[in-house]
Write a protein that holds these residues in place. Structure first.
Motif, PDB file in Angstrom:
ATOM      1  N   THR A  22      67.299   2.553  -8.300  1.00 18.73           N
ATOM      2  CA  THR A  22      67.433   2.736  -6.856  1.00 18.73           C
ATOM      3  C   THR A  22      68.828   2.288  -6.442  1.00 18.73           C
ATOM      4  OG1 THR A  22      66.689   0.514  -6.247  1.00 18.73           O
ATOM      5  CG2 THR A  22      64.984   2.197  -6.579  1.00 18.73           C
ATOM      6  N   TYR A  23      69.125   2.507  -5.191  1.00 12.99           N
ATOM      7  CA  TYR A  23      70.407   2.073  -4.636  1.00 12.99           C
ATOM      8  C   TYR A  23      70.607   0.571  -4.852  1.00 12.99           C
ATOM      9  CZ  TYR A  23      73.918   1.141  -0.995  1.00 12.99           C
ATOM     10  OH  TYR A  23      75.029   0.740  -0.317  1.00 12.99           O
ATOM     11  N   ASP A  24      69.531  -0.184  -4.779  1.00 10.07           N
ATOM     12  CA  ASP A  24      69.625  -1.638  -4.913  1.00 10.07           C
ATOM     13  C   ASP A  24      69.643  -2.100  -6.361  1.00 10.07           C
ATOM     14  OD1 ASP A  24      69.617  -2.251  -2.123  1.00 10.07           O
ATOM     15  OD2 ASP A  24      67.463  -1.833  -2.072  1.00 10.07           O
ATOM     16  N   THR A  25      69.048  -1.323  -7.270  1.00  9.63           N
ATOM     17  CA  THR A  25      68.898  -1.813  -8.638  1.00  9.63           C
ATOM     18  C   THR A  25      69.882  -1.214  -9.636  1.00  9.63           C
ATOM     19  OG1 THR A  25      67.241  -0.111  -9.178  1.00  9.63           O
ATOM     20  CG2 THR A  25      66.441  -2.208  -8.256  1.00  9.63           C
TER      21      THR A  25
ATOM     22  N   THR B 162      74.364  -2.850 -10.496  1.00 10.84           N
ATOM     23  CA  THR B 162      74.296  -4.295 -10.699  1.00 10.84           C
ATOM     24  C   THR B 162      75.082  -4.758 -11.914  1.00 10.84           C
ATOM     25  OG1 THR B 162      72.230  -4.003 -11.940  1.00 10.84           O
ATOM     26  CG2 THR B 162      72.035  -4.480  -9.575  1.00 10.84           C
TER      27      THR B 162
ATOM     28  N   ARG C 235      78.480  -1.315  -2.836  1.00 14.04           N
ATOM     29  CA  ARG C 235      77.789  -1.892  -3.990  1.00 14.04           C
ATOM     30  C   ARG C 235      78.682  -2.851  -4.781  1.00 14.04           C
ATOM     31  NH1 ARG C 235      73.137  -2.793  -3.307  1.00 14.04           N
ATOM     32  NH2 ARG C 235      74.187  -3.065  -1.327  1.00 14.04           N
TER      33      ARG C 235
ATOM     34  N   ALA D 115      78.655  -6.143  -3.131  1.00 10.32           N
ATOM     35  CA  ALA D 115      77.379  -6.859  -3.278  1.00 10.32           C
ATOM     36  C   ALA D 115      77.160  -7.379  -4.691  1.00 10.32           C
ATOM     37  CB  ALA D 115      76.225  -5.928  -2.895  1.00 10.32           C
ATOM     38  N   TRP D 116      77.903  -6.844  -5.650  1.00 10.33           N
ATOM     39  CA  TRP D 116      77.767  -7.212  -7.058  1.00 10.33           C
ATOM     40  C   TRP D 116      78.377  -8.583  -7.325  1.00 10.33           C
ATOM     41  CZ3 TRP D 116      82.101  -5.718 -10.745  1.00 10.33           C
ATOM     42  CH2 TRP D 116      81.839  -6.119 -12.057  1.00 10.33           C
TER      43      TRP D 116
ATOM     44  N   PRO E  86      72.099   3.003   3.684  1.00 15.66           N
ATOM     45  CA  PRO E  86      71.020   3.633   2.910  1.00 15.66           C
ATOM     46  C   PRO E  86      69.996   4.345   3.784  1.00 15.66           C
ATOM     47  CG  PRO E  86      71.464   1.412   2.119  1.00 15.66           C
ATOM     48  CD  PRO E  86      72.233   1.575   3.394  1.00 15.66           C
TER      49      PRO E  86
END
Length: 547
Positions: free
Chosen positions: A33-36, A39, A121, A124-125, A169
């Motif tokens: 997903t966009y969040d997972t 990373t 992203r 956020a990483w 998102p």
């Protein structure tokens, strides 16, 4: 039995407000997903590569880009083979639903979208070590450079456009339907992105990463932005950086090395390229005829990285365009030292033609035509038949730049691996010279810069001893840009920003084909009808179904 059924129903009602319904919206825990997904260092890097991939999308460098700006800047004109909607570009009778312009708009905004995703992203990483920390800065800087590149083109071509600065998102209706932003605010955003990119981009990359944006690319595009904004002092300061350490750019000794594949990739062999769109013909991958023209972008393993230009512009292939007679004649002008008629040597690197024009008069320099005629150049405009007899192939002037006719008689397919030049050092030197001239400085600094371009070893044109007054100096500078950058999608932008597009193109067209197609509205492109239909805030801000 009825008692038990009533009991189960009561339990279901008690446990779930919706009764005994099952939730069938199962989550695939193996899916990204966009969040997972974003990373890791590798994942963020994949996002950056996907951002660069938009250079090769519909509307940009793999095909439409050269048609749009070569035709509208009148470097190219249509041959009889140029059919259908492309004729609209050649004749300036396009509208808001012109497919190539719609595709260009969409791809530039796709580049912006992907840049915004990478920036969001990457920020956020959490990097695991100092190497990843350095990569984090680099990835964000690359995305900001690409976002600035997209907005640089949008603001120049369309003026006020929606300014999308981040990724949501789950965007709201207001975030989707952004209104158009003032031109000055878009330029300010471009400048800010490029300053950030300039700070964090590396000077160079390993060979495996050639084609990525460098510190020099950000500096060059920022200087170019200042020039287009008429911020002459800022342009001089920024572009001058590229002529000094730590930068090591220089003119390629062989002019055609810029437009032929053997020496394009390696900065050690080609020190002039600042930013190029990297291509690799499908034959190099060994995976079949995966042509961009037929839907090849980002498919087939992501390996369809090629251009159709060699095939489409090639006189002995599809022959869709000529180089204009106007562009050919520009290479003949008074010798700056003797005032006698002079033919600039760059003609022979730009087009095929007769000896009087200065164009290249032979092609396929080492082709084995037949067993009886081994490895001899073919005189243009002829070709050999199967029996080794010369037959007339074509008339007029045709393109040499970005072609393979130094190697083969006919290229044979739309899968060229020749890279596209986006920014190169000669362009920087001429922009720097212009920034001086626009401030009234026509002395030693701009004179030396123009002469530096003219004195490239493979060109070695006579040097100017003086540029004269400001008006004469600008005339010289304009011609120098035309000769050096013919067929590189530069002239349209130059004519528009100099405010002489209508008078110049109509004058040239009148002389060549008896038309005057450029209208006042053509100073900006029409906002695509697809954007108008999708965004009500843009739709209500468009005048005359154009811009």
């Amino acid at each position: 039995m009825k008692k038990y059924i009533k009991y189960l129903i009561a339990v279901c009602v008690t446990l779930t407000a919706g009764g005994c319904k099952k939730d069938l919206n199962l989550v695939n825990k193996s899916a990204y997903t966009y969040d997972t997904f974003f990373t890791s260092d590798a994942a963020i890097n994949q996002g950056v590569i996907a951002d660069y991939a938009t250079f090769l999308h519909v509307g940009l460098w793999a095909r439409e880009w050269y048609y749009i700006f070569d035709l509208m800047g009148y470097d190219a004109k249509n041959d009889a083979a140029l059919q259908g909607d492309l004729l609209g570009l050649a004749q300036y009778n396009f509208s808001a639903n012109q497919p190539q312009l719609d595709a260009m708009w969409a791809s530039l905004y796709r580049m912006i979208l992907r840049s915004n995703v990478v920036i969001n992203r990457a920020q956020a990483w959490t990097p695991a070590n100092t190497t990843e920390q350095a990569h984090q800065k680099q990835y964000i800087a690359e995305a900001k450079f690409l976002r600035a590149y997209a907005y640089f083109n949008l603001v120049n071509l369309y003026g006020r456009v929606p300014l999308r600065t981040d990724y949501q998102p789950q965007p709201t209706s207001d975030q989707i339907n952004l209104p158009r932003t003032a031109v000055a605010d878009i330029w300010a955003f471009v400048e800010k992105d490029l300053k950030d990119a300039e700070t964090d981009l590396p000077l160079s990359y390993a060979a495996t990463d050639y084609g990525r944006a460098t510190k020099g690319a950000a500096t060059a595009l920022l200087g170019k932005s200042y020039l287009y904004e008429k911020k002459w002092t800022d342009a001089v300061a920024e572009l001058t950086k590229l002529t000094q350490p730590p930068f090591t750019y220089a003119l390629a000794p062989q002019y055609n090395d810029l437009f032929d594949d053997p020496n394009q990739d390696d900065p050690g062999k080609n020190p002039e390229t600042i930013l190029q769109v990297m291509n690799q013909a499908w034959t190099d991958w060994g995976i079949g005829n995966q042509y961009y023209l037929f839907g090849g972008e980002e498919v087939w393993g992501g390996k369809a990285t090629h251009s159709a230009r060699a095939q489409e512009y090639g006189f002995n292939d599809w022959s869709n365009t000529f180089i204009t007679t106007t562009a050919v004649k520009a290479f003949t002008y008074p010798n700056p030292q003797t005032n006698a008629t002079y033919v600039d040597p760059r003609a022979a690197y730009t087009f095929y033609g007769d000896a009087a024009s200065g164009g290249q008069t032979a092609y396929c320099q080492s082709c084995a035509i037949s067993s009886s005629i081994p490895k001899v150049p073919i005189p243009y405009p002829y070709k050999y038949d199967a029996n080794g007899n010369l037959i007339t192939a074509t008339t007029g002037y045709h393109w040499l730049k970005y072609e393979y006719y130094n190697k083969v008689e006919s290229f044979g397919g739309p899968q060229s691996g020749i890279n596209g030049q986006v920014i190169r050092y000669a362009d920087v030197l001429l922009m720097l010279a212009e920034a001086y001239i626009q401030q009234g400085n026509t002395g030693g600094q701009p004179l030396a810069l123009i002469n530096q371009v003219r004195s490239r070893p493979s060109v070695n044109a006579p040097l100017y001893t003086s540029l004269g007054g400001q008006s004469q100096a600008m005339t010289i500078l304009m011609r120098e840009r035309q000769l050096e950058l013919t067929g590189e999608q530069s002239r349209y932008f130059d004519l528009i920003r100099w405010g002489i597009a209508k008078q110049t193109i109509n004058s040239e067209r009148q002389a060549e084909d008896g038309t005057q197609p450029f209208q006042d509205k053509n100073v900006l492109l029409p906002i695509p009808i697809s954007e108008k239909n999708a965004n009500p805030n843009v739709a209500k801000d468009i005048g005359g179904d154009w811009n």
